[in-house]
Design a protein around this motif. Structure first.
Motif, PDB file in Angstrom:
ATOM      1  N   ASP A  85      -4.566   3.033   3.860  1.00  0.00           N
ATOM      2  CA  ASP A  85      -4.700   1.571   3.854  1.00  0.00           C
ATOM      3  C   ASP A  85      -3.502   0.933   4.555  1.00  0.00           C
ATOM      4  O   ASP A  85      -3.655  -0.042   5.304  1.00  0.00           O
ATOM      5  N   HIS A  90       0.843  -1.215   0.000  1.00  0.00           N
ATOM      6  CA  HIS A  90       0.000   0.000   0.000  1.00  0.00           C
ATOM      7  C   HIS A  90       0.870   1.254   0.000  1.00  0.00           C
ATOM      8  O   HIS A  90       0.573   2.219  -0.700  1.00  0.00           O
ATOM      9  N   ARG A 134      -1.021   4.503  -1.001  1.00  0.00           N
ATOM     10  CA  ARG A 134      -2.285   4.366  -0.262  1.00  0.00           C
ATOM     11  C   ARG A 134      -1.930   4.347   1.224  1.00  0.00           C
ATOM     12  O   ARG A 134      -1.901   3.303   1.871  1.00  0.00           O
TER      13      ARG A 134
END
Lengths: 851, 101
Positions: free
Chosen positions: A177, A169, A174
């Motif tokens: 996440d 991630h 991200r």
């Protein structure tokens, strides 16, 4: 090491000849120092004497040695040691060492499997913190599934997966996440450090440096995560991470290039950095230009940043370093022909670097800039705007006034003489060329006008002013210039019209309002002397309408304008009207006698009729009879203003003496901090500072408040002025200033803090430059022992330079001191007062025109 | 710092483009939310907001983007470039490299 070599080493002691106790002591000492190689030699001998007792210690020593070798990446050597361990124990080495050796051999998944097996054999859960961390590292960097882990230790497997997914991630930006995945990892897990590391990276890439630093800093030295986090911390700290003494910086810089997604630079910048830091500046440039084909460039991007760095660094080097770097660059660029961008950047830097150098003649500088224009044309095509700016720059350069060589003269003579222009002809030509290329540049027109004013060339100045007025009829600056010029030529009506137009265009521009005020006053005085009462009455009426209500500004303040109006009536022969106006003016704001004193001084300055002067003198006698410090402070402001109007008059010097005597008399009475400040500042500002007056008030105020930073600073200036030309500043002075600054900080006296800070820096620079001079002189003495005459000359020059520097410093010091009068701290109106006083000074700075 | 890099425009950009970039940045970095960035952006804009200023900056500016080449690089990255994580494969290689001293 062969036995033969061992015996050759000086001081070598054969273990065989040593007693057991001595061998034991030596073993313990070497193990403490982690010198396993030597420790094993002692232990081998000890084993021969008592195998049962010493063999386990020998095995442990071999294990330590193997670990050390693996740490250094010496895999073949470590394998030999493994063999020794196997021979001694009769079984293979333990799992941890094996895993380590597999990691060194880049077999990460095998290393992970061995670590898991070892963990299983030890029954799990009994790991020390360090063992847990190395197991976690081995599992993570394997980046593969390990079947044994999944089957036997599902909890560890789940946490490992969380770490791996979080890294995925993170790479995909991200961050939320990634952070969510980390929730599966407990604080006491063997992966806790990895959790912290990934959190730190998320914060780093999200731009939260404080959080990233907090998360990335706590890893133990020599751990994988410590090494992995270091480049990030280096970036966060802006390259200021301390390195250990023997550490090479290049690998760290390479890592930084990689983590910043600049792998193409990882073999360029670290080396360039090293060369630069070694002082091999041109080699650093050559390395970058050899490795990066597009360097140097003017195109946006990192290479442009580097190009700017290499071509502009010389402006921030010492002159010797700069000269050397410049010569080396020249040599490198000469070798690499047909690089127009490099030549252009070089020409620009060269011109800027050398234009302040005394060794270049003005025609040389002109030629160098013209060469630059040719280079620019080759690279970017013709640009008349750029050409015009270059010529305007040359105009500025040649139009500079040459400094006054005799610093002492300017110290005493506050009203500096007009300097001589560096090269009037070339400056004029350059400005004209610039205007020929870009005729609508108002700024250049005004600069050319200023050049003519500077050179006192009135015909060209008039012509230029007419031209500017034609070109920019509605520009306030041009109108103001025109207005002031007309007033100077005594064309009052026209001048006032221009100035009125300038004020109408920008009513907030104070400088133009003051210029108009001055114009009204000058015109009124002129017409009063010609007995043309309607004219001066009309002008003064307009001036009063435009004026300000308070007593701050002696040019625009209405009470002062009314006093002037009254005096003009007297001059114009209208005594009765004059007296009426004067009485009216005195009713408002004469509590401290400032208006009476103003009226007296101004009537003398305007050479008003004698009866008026006698009348005014009688009025001020009462003020001087029993002065209070508050009154004296007000009078100092008035007399300083009048000095700006009539700079060199004998009667005014006498007036200063009278006021000083009065101020001394008033010193016995209670005095406020602000009044004392005004009086001391006034005394310092005199041509010949009245030291008795300064001493009296400073002492008085320090008796009341011994820690007053302002008066301690005045005391410092007073002490220094006692031997201004004998003694340059010393370390003691520096310490004294620092102490005063600390007191100013305690009392939050911001302006004083800034002023002291500036002065401290100047003294520090002075002291360090004296050190450098001494050093240079010493160096020269060492180098040129044979040439004594030259050395003497050098010393003399250094001494003179020091003296000149010091006189400059002293000048600045007194000028700066002037600035602290008035606006200290809170009130904005005090700041306004100061501003007003400054602009008044500039407007009246015309010795030919007393009024 | 290079004003063009701060504003994220090309040195060849015209007045309008520069003004638009400036306004966009000022909206993102207001004096309240990030005073340091706001100051930096405003200073950069003041240096290049007109053609004359741009040319003067090009001709006469003497600022150095850092103390050393690497510092110049770091400064640029700090001010002008968004930090972008390594790709997963690169990250793998990097972490494995960190096992070695």
């Amino acid at each position: 090491m062969s036995k033969f070599k061992k015996h050759k080493i000086k001081g070598y002691e054969s273990p065989k000849l040593l007693a057991t106790q001595v061998l034991e002591e030596k073993t313990a000492a070497d193990l403490d120092r982690q010198n396993y190689r030597r420790a094993k030699e002692w232990l081998k001998e000890l084993c021969k004497r008592n195998k049962e007792l010493y063999q386990p210690r020998l095995i442990a020593c071999y294990q330590g040695l193997a670990q050390q070798m693996l740490g250094k990446g010496q895999l073949p050597e470590a394998k030999t040691v493994f063999e020794q361990i196997r021979l001694l124990t009769g079984r293979p080495v333990n799992g941890r060492l094996e895993a380590q050796s597999l990691t060194v051999a880049d077999d990460y998944s095998a290393a992970a499997s061995v670590s898991v097996r070892q963990y299983g054999e030890e029954g799990g859960g009994t790991l020390t913190a360090a063992e847990g961390k190395s197991l976690a590292d081995a599992l993570v960097i394997a980046f593969e599934d390990i079947p044994e882990l999944q089957e036997n230790h599902p909890d560890l497997h789940r946490e490992l997966l969380a770490v791996r997914t979080a890294l995925v991630h993170l790479s995909a930006e991200r961050f939320a996440d990634a952070q969510n995945e980390l929730k599966a990892i407990g604080r006491r897990s063997i992966f806790a450090d990895w959790r912290l590391f990934i959190k730190g990276l998320c914060a780093f890439y999200a731009g939260d440096d404080a959080k990233a630093r907090e998360a990335l800093q706590p890893f133990g030295k020599d751990s994988l995560l410590f090494r992995a986090a270091r480049p990030f911390i280096h970036i966060i700290n802006d390259g200021a991470t301390p390195l250990s003494k023997d550490e090479v910086k290049e690998p760290l810089l390479m890592d930084i290039c990689r983590i910043l997604n600049r792998p193409e630079l990882d073999h360029v910048l670290p080396r360039a950095e090293y060369l630069w830091r070694m002082g091999r500046h041109a080699d650093s440039f050559e390395h970058v230009s050899r490795m990066l084909s597009d360097f140097p460039t003017n195109e946006p991007g990192l290479l442009r940043t580097l190009s700017r760095f290499y071509f502009q660094a010389l402006f921030h080097m010492s002159s010797n370093q700069g000269d050397k770097y410049f010569r080396d660059l020249h040599y490198i660029l000469k070798k690499r022909r047909n690089n127009d961008v490099a030549n252009l950047l070089y020409a620009r830097s060269r011109n800027l670097f050398f234009e302040t150098d005394q060794g270049f003649s003005d025609p040389d500088l002109l030629r160098m800039w013209e060469e630059f224009l040719i280079c620019h044309q080759r690279v970017a095509g013709e640009s008349s705007r750029l050409r015009a700016l270059v010529y305007a720059h040359l105009g500025d350069l040649f139009g500079n006034t040459l400094g006054d060589d005799d610093a002492c003269e300017s110290w005493f003579d506050r009203r500096r003489k007009k300097g001589t222009t560096r090269n009037f002809r070339l400056a004029e030509e350059a400005y004209e060329k610039s205007l020929a290329l870009y005729p609508t540049d108002k700024e250049i027109h005004l600069k050319l006008l200023a050049l003519y004013e500077q050179g006192d060339i009135n015909t060209r100045r008039n012509r230029k002013l007419d031209e500017i007025s034609r070109l920019f009829p509605d520009d306030k600056d041009v109108l103001a210039k025109n207005g002031n010029y007309c007033i100077e030529r005594k064309a009052y009506l026209k001048g006032i019209e221009y100035l009125k137009m300038a004020v109408a265009l920008d009513p907030l521009a104070r400088i133009n309002r003051e210029a108009l005020g001055v114009a009204y006053i000058k015109a009124s005085l002129h017409f009063a002397r010609q007995k043309k009462s309607p004219r001066y009455r009309e002008f003064m009426k307009e001036a009063v309408e435009m004026g300000e209500a308070d007593l701050t500004n002696m040019t625009l303040g209405r009470p002062y304008l009314r006093v002037r109006q009254a005096i003009f009536e007297w001059i114009g022969g209208w005594e009765k009207e004059g007296n009426l106006l004067l009485a009216e003016a005195m009713e408002n704001g004469n509590e401290d006698g400032r208006l009476s004193y103003f009226a007296y001084l101004i009537s003398r300055a305007y050479e008003a009729p004698l009866p008026l002067i006698s009348q005014r003198e009688n009025a001020i006698k009462t003020i001087f009879a029993a002065p209070a410090p508050a009154v004296v402070a007000a009078l100092t402001e008035v007399i300083q203003y009048v000095r700006l109007i009539v700079p060199d008059k004998g009667w005014l010097d006498k007036e200063f003496k009278r006021l000083n005597a009065c101020a001394l008399k008033a010193a016995n009475q209670p005095c406020t901090h602000q009044d004392a400040e005004k009086i001391v500042h006034y005394a310092f500002n005199e041509r010949w500072p009245d030291r008795a007056l300064i001493h009296r008030y400073v002492k008085k105020m320090l008796n009341l408040d011994p820690k007053s930073p302002l008066f301690l600073y005045f005391q410092y200036l007073y002490d220094k002025s006692a031997h201004l030309f004998q003694r340059p500043p010393t370390e003691k002075d520096l310490q004294r200033l620092r102490d005063i600054q600390a007191l100013a900080v305690e009392r939050n006296e911001r302006l004083l803090i800034n002023l002291l800070g500036k002065e401290i820096r100047q003294v520090e620079e002075f002291l360090s430059s004296s050190d450098d001079d001494d050093y240079d002189a010493d160096e020269k003495d060492d180098d040129e022992d044979d040439d004594e005459d030259d050395d003497e000359d050098d010393d003399g020059g250094g001494g003179n330079r020091k003296a000149t520097d010091f006189v400059k410093l002293a000048e600045q010091l007194v000028e700066e001191m002037g600035r602290i009068s008035g606006p200290r701290g809170k009130s904005s109106s005090r700041r306004k007062k100061k501003k007003a006083a400054t602009s008044q000074a500039s407007l009246f700075d015309d010795p030919d025109c007393p009024f | 710092m290079d004003p063009y890099e701060v504003l994220g425009v090309s040195p060849q950009a015209d007045d309008d483009t520069i003004r638009k970039a400036y306004l966009e940045l000022v909206r993102r970095f207001s004096p309240d939310s990030d005073p340091e960035a706001f100051k930096r952006i405003s200073q950069a804009y003041e240096l290049v907001k007109s053609e004359k200023l741009r040319l003067e900056h090009y001709l006469f500016n003497r600022d150095v983007p850092g103390d050393t080449p690497f510092h110049a690089f770091l400064q640029r990255v700090r001010v002008c470039e968004k930090r972008k994580p390594m790709a997963f494969e690169q990250m793998k290689v990097y972490l494995r490299k960190c096992t070695k001293k």
